[in-house]
Write a protein that holds these residues in place. Structure first.
Motif, PDB file in Angstrom:
ATOM      1  N   LYS A 174       0.830  -1.211   0.000  1.00  0.00           N
ATOM      2  CA  LYS A 174       0.000   0.000   0.000  1.00  0.00           C
ATOM      3  C   LYS A 174       0.863   1.259   0.000  1.00  0.00           C
ATOM      4  N   LYS A 175       1.948   1.231   0.779  1.00  0.00           N
ATOM      5  CA  LYS A 175       2.853   2.383   0.801  1.00  0.00           C
ATOM      6  C   LYS A 175       3.513   2.577  -0.556  1.00  0.00           C
ATOM      7  N   ILE A 176       3.895   1.477  -1.196  1.00  0.00           N
ATOM      8  CA  ILE A 176       4.524   1.561  -2.512  1.00  0.00           C
ATOM      9  C   ILE A 176       3.548   2.140  -3.528  1.00  0.00           C
ATOM     10  N   GLU A 177       2.286   1.695  -3.500  1.00  0.00           N
ATOM     11  CA  GLU A 177       1.286   2.237  -4.423  1.00  0.00           C
ATOM     12  C   GLU A 177       1.077   3.736  -4.193  1.00  0.00           C
ATOM     13  N   GLU A 178       1.054   4.141  -2.938  1.00  0.00           N
ATOM     14  CA  GLU A 178       0.879   5.564  -2.616  1.00  0.00           C
ATOM     15  C   GLU A 178       2.067   6.382  -3.124  1.00  0.00           C
ATOM     16  N   LEU A 179       3.261   5.870  -2.922  1.00  0.00           N
ATOM     17  CA  LEU A 179       4.449   6.588  -3.388  1.00  0.00           C
ATOM     18  C   LEU A 179       4.508   6.650  -4.913  1.00  0.00           C
ATOM     19  N   GLU A 180       4.077   5.594  -5.578  1.00  0.00           N
ATOM     20  CA  GLU A 180       4.061   5.617  -7.038  1.00  0.00           C
ATOM     21  C   GLU A 180       3.018   6.608  -7.556  1.00  0.00           C
ATOM     22  N   ALA A 181       1.888   6.709  -6.866  1.00  0.00           N
ATOM     23  CA  ALA A 181       0.878   7.699  -7.254  1.00  0.00           C
ATOM     24  C   ALA A 181       1.431   9.111  -7.067  1.00  0.00           C
ATOM     25  N   ASN A 182       2.143   9.345  -5.966  1.00  0.00           N
ATOM     26  CA  ASN A 182       2.779  10.649  -5.751  1.00  0.00           C
ATOM     27  C   ASN A 182       3.800  10.934  -6.839  1.00  0.00           C
TER      28      ASN A 182
END
Length: 115
Positions: free
Chosen positions: A48-56
């Motif tokens: 989930k953190k990786i997906e959030e960082l990729e969205a950022n």
């Protein structure tokens, strides 16, 4: 030992669970699922953190593209003058600027002060 034989005759599943390979396999599965640093639940949180960082990252790449196009446009003197006039209300000598504000564009604070 007789007690174990009676129970295994009555419940044959215990005979399978009594096998040491099955016990070790169950222990490893429980360990990897719940207790390990790389457990399933920890991996879900990290994903989930990786997906959030990729969205950022995607958002900031788009913003960089927008800013670079506006910078290229501001290299043109005519565009620089247009930007300064629109954003900072700059003017040339012997020129008057009239700012027209519509009722929809007036902030609420100024609207209540005038009453």
């Amino acid at each position: 030992m007789k007690f174990f034989k009676k129970i295994t005759k009555r419940y044959p599943i215990l005979k399978i669970l009594g096998n040491r390979y099955v016990l070790v396999s169950i222990f490893v599965i429980v360990w990897l699922t719940f207790l390990d640093n790389y457990s399933y639940f920890e991996n879900r949180v990290l994903d989930k953190k990786i997906e959030e960082l990729e969205a950022n990252r995607r958002y900031y790449i788009e913003e960089i593209k927008k800013d670079s196009t506006s910078i290229r446009q501001l290299n043109n003197p005519d565009q620089t003058e247009k930007y300064a006039r629109e954003k900072y209300y700059m003017k040339r000598e012997n020129e008057d600027i009239y700012i027209i504000e519509f009722e929809d564009e007036v902030p609420k604070d100024e609207d209540t002060k005038s009453l």
